[in-house]
Scaffold this motif. Structure first.
Motif, PDB file in Angstrom:
ATOM      1  N   PHE B 558       0.827  -1.199   0.000  1.00  0.00           N
ATOM      2  CA  PHE B 558       0.000   0.000   0.000  1.00  0.00           C
ATOM      3  C   PHE B 558       0.863   1.250   0.000  1.00  0.00           C
ATOM      4  O   PHE B 558       1.651   1.492   0.915  1.00  0.00           O
ATOM      5  N   GLN B 559       0.689   1.989  -1.048  1.00  0.00           N
ATOM      6  CA  GLN B 559       1.373   3.285  -1.227  1.00  0.00           C
ATOM      7  C   GLN B 559       2.885   3.156  -1.000  1.00  0.00           C
ATOM      8  O   GLN B 559       3.561   4.103  -0.570  1.00  0.00           O
ATOM      9  N   ASP B 560       3.390   1.986  -1.264  1.00  0.00           N
ATOM     10  CA  ASP B 560       4.835   1.707  -1.165  1.00  0.00           C
ATOM     11  C   ASP B 560       5.403   1.985   0.224  1.00  0.00           C
ATOM     12  O   ASP B 560       6.608   2.232   0.378  1.00  0.00           O
ATOM     13  N   ILE B 561       4.543   1.954   1.203  1.00  0.00           N
ATOM     14  CA  ILE B 561       5.037   2.128   2.569  1.00  0.00           C
ATOM     15  C   ILE B 561       5.689   0.822   3.015  1.00  0.00           C
ATOM     16  O   ILE B 561       5.076  -0.244   2.937  1.00  0.00           O
ATOM     17  N   ASP B 562       6.908   0.914   3.438  1.00  0.00           N
ATOM     18  CA  ASP B 562       7.632  -0.273   3.900  1.00  0.00           C
ATOM     19  C   ASP B 562       8.580   0.166   5.005  1.00  0.00           C
ATOM     20  O   ASP B 562       9.565   0.851   4.761  1.00  0.00           O
ATOM     21  N   ILE B 563       8.259  -0.206   6.218  1.00  0.00           N
ATOM     22  CA  ILE B 563       9.073   0.247   7.352  1.00  0.00           C
ATOM     23  C   ILE B 563      10.156  -0.779   7.725  1.00  0.00           C
ATOM     24  O   ILE B 563      10.828  -0.631   8.728  1.00  0.00           O
ATOM     25  N   GLY B 564      10.293  -1.793   6.918  1.00  0.00           N
ATOM     26  CA  GLY B 564      11.397  -2.715   7.126  1.00  0.00           C
ATOM     27  C   GLY B 564      11.018  -4.015   7.789  1.00  0.00           C
ATOM     28  O   GLY B 564      11.291  -5.082   7.261  1.00  0.00           O
ATOM     29  N   ARG B 565      10.400  -3.911   8.941  1.00  0.00           N
ATOM     30  CA  ARG B 565      10.015  -5.132   9.646  1.00  0.00           C
ATOM     31  C   ARG B 565       8.923  -4.803  10.645  1.00  0.00           C
ATOM     32  O   ARG B 565       8.976  -3.799  11.321  1.00  0.00           O
ATOM     33  N   ARG B 566       7.912  -5.666  10.680  1.00  0.00           N
ATOM     34  CA  ARG B 566       6.861  -5.599  11.675  1.00  0.00           C
ATOM     35  C   ARG B 566       6.084  -4.285  11.656  1.00  0.00           C
ATOM     36  O   ARG B 566       6.144  -3.481  12.597  1.00  0.00           O
ATOM     37  N   SER B 567       5.354  -4.071  10.612  1.00  0.00           N
ATOM     38  CA  SER B 567       4.503  -2.875  10.521  1.00  0.00           C
ATOM     39  C   SER B 567       3.240  -3.075  11.356  1.00  0.00           C
ATOM     40  O   SER B 567       2.574  -4.108  11.262  1.00  0.00           O
ATOM     41  N   ILE B 568       2.937  -2.081  12.192  1.00  0.00           N
ATOM     42  CA  ILE B 568       1.735  -2.127  13.040  1.00  0.00           C
ATOM     43  C   ILE B 568       1.030  -0.788  12.879  1.00  0.00           C
ATOM     44  O   ILE B 568       1.375   0.204  13.527  1.00  0.00           O
ATOM     45  N   PRO B 569       0.045  -0.732  11.989  1.00  0.00           N
ATOM     46  CA  PRO B 569      -0.552   0.566  11.663  1.00  0.00           C
ATOM     47  C   PRO B 569      -1.642   0.990  12.646  1.00  0.00           C
ATOM     48  O   PRO B 569      -2.307   0.172  13.281  1.00  0.00           O
ATOM     49  N   ALA B 570      -1.786   2.282  12.740  1.00  0.00           N
ATOM     50  CA  ALA B 570      -2.940   2.888  13.399  1.00  0.00           C
ATOM     51  C   ALA B 570      -3.429   3.987  12.461  1.00  0.00           C
ATOM     52  O   ALA B 570      -2.624   4.722  11.881  1.00  0.00           O
ATOM     53  N   ILE B 571      -4.750   4.060  12.302  1.00  0.00           N
ATOM     54  CA  ILE B 571      -5.335   5.086  11.445  1.00  0.00           C
ATOM     55  C   ILE B 571      -5.863   6.190  12.341  1.00  0.00           C
ATOM     56  O   ILE B 571      -6.699   5.950  13.220  1.00  0.00           O
ATOM     57  N   VAL B 572      -5.372   7.390  12.124  1.00  0.00           N
ATOM     58  CA  VAL B 572      -5.653   8.457  13.066  1.00  0.00           C
ATOM     59  C   VAL B 572      -5.511   9.800  12.345  1.00  0.00           C
ATOM     60  O   VAL B 572      -4.721   9.928  11.410  1.00  0.00           O
ATOM     61  N   ASP B 573      -6.296  10.759  12.766  1.00  0.00           N
ATOM     62  CA  ASP B 573      -6.139  12.105  12.197  1.00  0.00           C
ATOM     63  C   ASP B 573      -5.005  12.791  12.957  1.00  0.00           C
ATOM     64  O   ASP B 573      -5.212  13.506  13.923  1.00  0.00           O
ATOM     65  N   TRP B 574      -3.807  12.555  12.492  1.00  0.00           N
ATOM     66  CA  TRP B 574      -2.616  12.982  13.224  1.00  0.00           C
ATOM     67  C   TRP B 574      -2.505  14.494  13.297  1.00  0.00           C
ATOM     68  O   TRP B 574      -2.154  15.054  14.325  1.00  0.00           O
ATOM     69  N   ASP B 575      -2.803  15.164  12.180  1.00  0.00           N
ATOM     70  CA  ASP B 575      -2.585  16.606  12.123  1.00  0.00           C
ATOM     71  C   ASP B 575      -3.866  17.402  12.300  1.00  0.00           C
ATOM     72  O   ASP B 575      -3.872  18.630  12.159  1.00  0.00           O
ATOM     73  N   GLY B 576      -4.957  16.726  12.593  1.00  0.00           N
ATOM     74  CA  GLY B 576      -6.191  17.434  12.902  1.00  0.00           C
ATOM     75  C   GLY B 576      -6.802  18.181  11.753  1.00  0.00           C
ATOM     76  O   GLY B 576      -7.534  19.154  11.956  1.00  0.00           O
ATOM     77  N   ASP B 577      -6.518  17.733  10.528  1.00  0.00           N
ATOM     78  CA  ASP B 577      -7.062  18.445   9.373  1.00  0.00           C
ATOM     79  C   ASP B 577      -8.326  17.795   8.850  1.00  0.00           C
ATOM     80  O   ASP B 577      -8.818  18.139   7.775  1.00  0.00           O
TER      81      ASP B 577
END
Lengths: 394, 652
Positions: B558-577
């Motif tokens: 997904f969207q070429d996101i690759d953090i290397g090992r053990r991705s654990i996502p959270a979906i959140v409005d980080w910047d409040g926009d």
């Protein structure tokens, strides 16, 4: 019980793509990944008439190598590797790791050699690397790896698998898969702590790894990275090392704490334990005879080398005597005629032929004629010889 | 301050150990300092404040929260240090850090840093209070020892210089606060050779023969002990050690079974029986307990040749092995007590991933008894914890679910533990209620919550160690499963989940599914993002309805996101926009942040600055408004099996 689960902290795009391909999903750029390398390596091996059986054991073809065979011995305290000519039993080369810029405490622990003998490898526990050398002893590659331990070449691919040494407070719960050609590293999560024992079933595309601290074995499918866990009943065994029978039916494991050789059905879904053989104190690295009729290993605290026949799984012969002191690694020639066993001599029980301040400065490799099971040669090497491998001279 | 060898026999090092006050100003900018704060809605909440944000009250920042949110165990006892992240291999040391006459506690849980707990107890007994995870910002490799190296009466520090050498920090604090100065990156012998100690063999030092010269004892793989003695000092006042023997007192430790020597060890040197000489305690990889070698000689003529005895004598402790002892009079009753960390050896360390920091107290008769196996009680479910929040009992506040990788008493499964919020929204009190019942055996459960069937309650998407995520429908009817009234009795909080689809989504490759739910395409239903062991993200669009989800794979990278090992996502409005961003936990590189630069229906995630404050390895982030101030705080699981909490402060 067998637990099915997942592989792979640390798989890279190469392995990911390999897995995708394995599962039939759309492949992308396979030629750039490990899968591509695997294919290439397999093809080359086939073209070359690969001289090693899929189980990882040598065939008679290696003995036909015009240069004969070489034994590679990691001298853990001496920070060196001794290269021994099988026929003469002479040390033909010693590679001093300190001359290559590594620390005197870099702790060479295990060696492995390519099927064609043109390259060999050594793990440096303290040096934090796995190194690749040419047959002539030239350092041509290095892979950083935290506390690397045992090594296992996959003769059907371009991969070298790496376990972990126990010489760390908390080593990663992963084994390594190193692409031998470029020494790039992937790491495979095996779920349990301190993965140590390690072997490859090349034909079955499986890697076996076991924990030092749990009675648990991980069976990793090489192509997909899928992993299954098999629990082993009984008291804490502390598996030291595996050997897979040439016919791939049996996986044997030496157990440090229980002094047993455990025999597993390598092809059963739950890795069924078939039998346990009491073999002595601290059995160490086992090796199969090429015909699969025997398993050899040292019993480290008994200062003995053990032979177990695999028909009825009984101890048939024990070799003791001069030169056999704290035996560690084992390797058999391609024709099965000679068994080489490294001996640590950490306590200095063996008095070397040359004068030294401390006997422990010298370890030995004993050459045993498997027909008589007698030591025919004592070869003196550096301090604390540990892992040992054998292959064509290259 | 420096103590060249005097040969006077003055045994300053045997006085009460002393490490002086450590000023917060010495802590590095990125470290955390303690502040007594009151978090909105929380009573007297002691937190650590990110030093970088403390200077700008209006700027967004994060405050570490260790205390102040009440947590109770299953029998109702308070968990004293709830948000420390858990312990798996604590290496304790005892020293008086603040010069107030009692012993403070130091614990190393992860490589290269030391936690500091101040003893704030009054009178007899000890009461520890966490101060920092990074004491003095000292780099200690895999081990550390407080030792009076220069024999000037205060405690210096020996530590590992990776790999397997000895580093020396001299305490130059004098009579004032301690000040650790790197005196030697490598301790050397009289010939200039670096002294070596395999890093898993944790050495110790003391003036073992009371001649005024420090002795350094190093356990070897063979079970023997090498002894060095400080012989002289170099031009910088750093001791140079003379090699005395590789077989100190002919000690040869063998394991409890088979005389195993392929090991690792720790040791402590203290006068445990107060007869005026040093005794030796040995922990070993192949020893489930602790071994005592009593000094039967004198201070000047030590004799440690007796048979090592399992300790406490007559009722020896047994753990998973590789036990790390430290001694001191922690209860100030005039005798020695013993603190022991369980690093985990040959006997299944998993079973000691919670109970691994022992306190033994010595009674009047000289016998020792276990006072606790969890000296620092923190939320700890084992290892690699994964938190999630949902209102399980429908009382309007969020309850906590915390899963582990594997149970301590069952090697064939992990569990999800329920912590009922018996407080209120904005002022939570988490009360442990036990594991979620009825789930099949699986490792590493990872729940994500959202209303997938449109009935107004949260259903669950459940990841695990395999390659699938399951969909469980929440069939609990609030009011029928128990009181559900938040009165603390816990009878209404346990979920009743019905398996709808054991493979609501299956990875194309890889394992260790870590789901997160959010409406990424703006169509009003919840889509699914799944992390995995290989570090990429998998996006499954919900092509079903608001009442019947149907997750279809859109991308396994997904969207070429690759953090290397053990991705654990959270979906959140980080910047409040107003749109959804991604925060992705990683194995060892913190939390990576990806802001949505696209739209609510067509997100384009662009990586921005990562989450700044330190978080544990294997970080599993969850965001929730703990303090009811309208913004999202961070609750992170991690390798230690506990929780690390940061409260968001200031404007976005």
């Amino acid at each position: 019980m067998r637990e099915r689960g997942g592989l792979c902290g640390g798989t890279t795009r190469g392995l990911k793509k390999a897995r995708r391909d394995h599962r039939g999903a759309p492949p992308r750029g396979l030629e750039d990944g490990i899968a591509g390398r695997l294919r290439k390596a397999t093809l080359l091996a086939l073209l070359a008439g690969l001289a090693w059986l899929p189980g990882g054991g040598p065939t008679a073809a290696t003995a036909q190598s015009p240069g004969g065979e070489r034994v590679y011995v990691a001298n853990q305290t001496a920070a060196s590797v001794s290269v021994i000519d099988v026929a003469s039993g002479e040390v033909v080369r010693t590679i001093d790791m300190t001359e290559l810029g590594f620390d005197a405490n870099c702790r060479p622990h295990d060696t492995a050699v390519d099927p064609d003998g043109r390259h060999w490898y050594v793990s440096l526990i303290g040096g934090g690397h796995v190194l690749r050398f040419t047959a002539e002893g030239e350092l041509v590659g290095r892979a950083p790896f935290e506390t690397p331990g045992l090594l296992a070449v996959d003769p059907s691919t371009d991969l070298l698998y790496v376990g972990r040494s126990m010489m760390a407070v908390n080593p990663p719960q992963r084994i390594g898969a190193i692409v031998r050609e470029d020494m790039s590293v992937e790491e495979l999560d095996v779920f349990f702590p301190r993965p140590h024992a390690l072997t490859v079933d090349a034909q079955g595309d499986r890697i076996f790894a076991a924990s030092l601290v749990e009675n648990r074995v991980a069976v990793v499918e090489g192509g997909s990275g899928d992993i299954e866990l098999a629990d082993v009943d009984g008291p804490p065994h502390t598996f030291v090392q595996f050997a897979l029978s040439p016919d791939r039916r049996h996986l044997v494991a030496t157990a440090q704490l229980t002094g047993k050789l455990l025999v597993f059905d390598a092809n059963s879904p739950d890795l069924d334990l078939l039998t346990e053989v009491d073999v002595g104190t601290q059995p160490w690295h086992p090796v199969y005879s090429p015909d699969g009729s025997r398993v050899y290993f040292g019993a480290k605290d008994d200062d003995a080398i053990i032979e177990v026949e695999t028909e009825g799984w009984t101890v048939t012969r024990r070799a003791t005597g001069r030169g056999i002191v704290e035996p560690h690694g084992s390797a058999v020639t391609a024709d099965g005629r000679y068994l080489f066993v490294s001996n640590r001599n950490e306590k200095g029980a063996y008095t070397p032929s040359r004068e030294v301040e401390n006997n422990a400065e010298v370890g030995t490799v004993v050459k045993i004629d498997t027909r008589t099971f007698e030591v025919v040669q004592i070869i003196e090497v550096g301090a604390y010889p540990a892992g040992i491998s054998i292959g064509p001279a290259g | 301050m420096q103590g060249p060898r005097t040969g006077t026999g003055d045994r300053g090092g045997r006085e009460a150990p002393r490490v002086r006050e450590v000023p917060g100003a010495r802590l590095r900018a990125a470290a955390v300092t303690v502040a007594a704060l009151t978090v909105a809605g929380l009573a007297s909440c002691a937190t650590a404040r990110n030093a970088a944000e403390a200077n700008d009250a209006g700027a967004p920042g994060w405050e570490r929260v260790v205390y102040g949110i009440e947590v109770r165990d299953e029998v109702g006892d308070p968990v004293d240090h709830p948000f420390l992240g858990g312990f798996n291999l604590p290496r304790p040391q005892l020293a008086d850090a603040d010069g107030d006459g009692d012993l403070d506690l130091f614990v190393q849980e992860i490589s290269d840093q030391v936690m500091f707990f101040r003893n704030v107890g009054e009178g007899a007994g000890s009461e520890y209070r966490w101060v920092t995870d990074t004491f003095e910002d000292l780099s200690v490799g895999e081990w550390y020892r407080f030792v009076d190296v220069d024999l000037d009466g205060d405690l210096d520090l020996l530590a590992e210089a990776p790999y397997s050498y000895l580093r020396y920090y001299r305490n130059d604090g004098g009579a004032g606060p301690a000040s650790y100065v790197l005196a030697a990156d490598t301790i050397r012998d009289v010939n200039g050779e670096a002294v070596f100690s395999d890093r898993q063999n944790i050495p110790n030092a003391a003036d073992i023969d009371c001649d005024g010269f420090l002795d350094l004892l190093i356990g070897r793989l063979t079970g023997t002990i090498t002894r060095y003695e400080a012989e002289t000092v170099d031009e910088n006042g750093v001791p140079r050690f003379e090699h005395i023997t590789d077989s100190f007192e002919d000690i040869e430790i063998v394991g409890a079974m088979q005389g195993s020597l392929h090991g690792a060890n720790t040791m402590a040197l203290q006068d445990f029986d107060q007869d005026g000489d040093h005794d030796l305690f040995w922990g070993d990889f192949f020893e489930p307990g602790l071994l005592l070698i009593e000094n039967t000689g004198t201070c000047q003529r030590p004799v440690l040749r007796g048979t090592p005895r399992p300790w406490p004598v007559g009722d020896p402790v047994a753990t998973s092995g590789y036990n790390a002892p430290a001694l001191g009079d922690v209860d100030r009753d005039g005798d020695m007590d013993l603190t022991m960390g369980v690093l985990g050896g040959a006997f299944n360390p998993n079973r000691t991933s919670v109970e691994n920091l022992y306190q033994f107290e010595q009674g009047a008769d000289g016998s020792f008894s276990v006072a606790t196996t969890r000296l620092i009680r923190t939320i700890d479910v084992g290892s690699e914890s994964f938190p999630a929040f949902t209102d399980l009992d429908g009382d309007g506040d969020l309850d906590l679910l915390l899963s582990n990788k594997i149970e301590t008493d069952n090697t064939r499964t992990g569990r999800i533990y329920v912590y009922e919020n018996t407080g209120f929204a904005g002022a939570p009190v988490f009360s442990a209620r036990g594991p979620v019942p009825g789930l099949p055996d699986a490792y590493h459960y990872a729940p994500a919550f959202g209303d997938l069937d449109g009935d107004g309650d949260d259903d669950v998407i459940l990841g695990q160690w395999g390659d699938e995520v399951a969909y469980y429908r929440n069939d609990r009817d609030v009011g029928t499963g128990g009181s559900g009234n938040g009165d603390g009795d816990g009878d209404g909080v346990m979920p009743r989940w019905t398996l709808i689809d054991s493979a609501a989504a299956t990875l194309t490759r890889g394992r260790n599914t870590t789901p997160a739910l959010g409406d990424l395409d703006g169509d009003g239903d919840l889509d699914l993002v799944v992390g995995e062991s290989s570090g990429t993200l998998n996006y499954y669009r919900n092509d079903g309805t608001r009442t019947a989800p149907d997750f279809q794979l859109v991308s396994d990278e997904f969207q070429d996101i690759d953090i290397g090992r053990r991705s654990i996502p959270a979906i959140v409005d980080w910047d409040g926009d107003g749109d959804l961003d991604l925060a992705v936990g990683t194995e060892a590189s913190g939390i990576r942040i990806y802001l949505n630069d696209g739209t609510r229906s067509e997100p384009v995630f662009v990586e921005t600055e990562p989450f700044g404050p330190p978080v544990p390895t294997f970080t599993a982030p969850a965001f929730t408004d703990l303090d009811g101030d309208g913004d999202l705080d961070l609750v992170a699981g991690g390798n230690g099996g506990g929780l690390t909490v940061y409260r968001r402060t200031g404007a976005r």
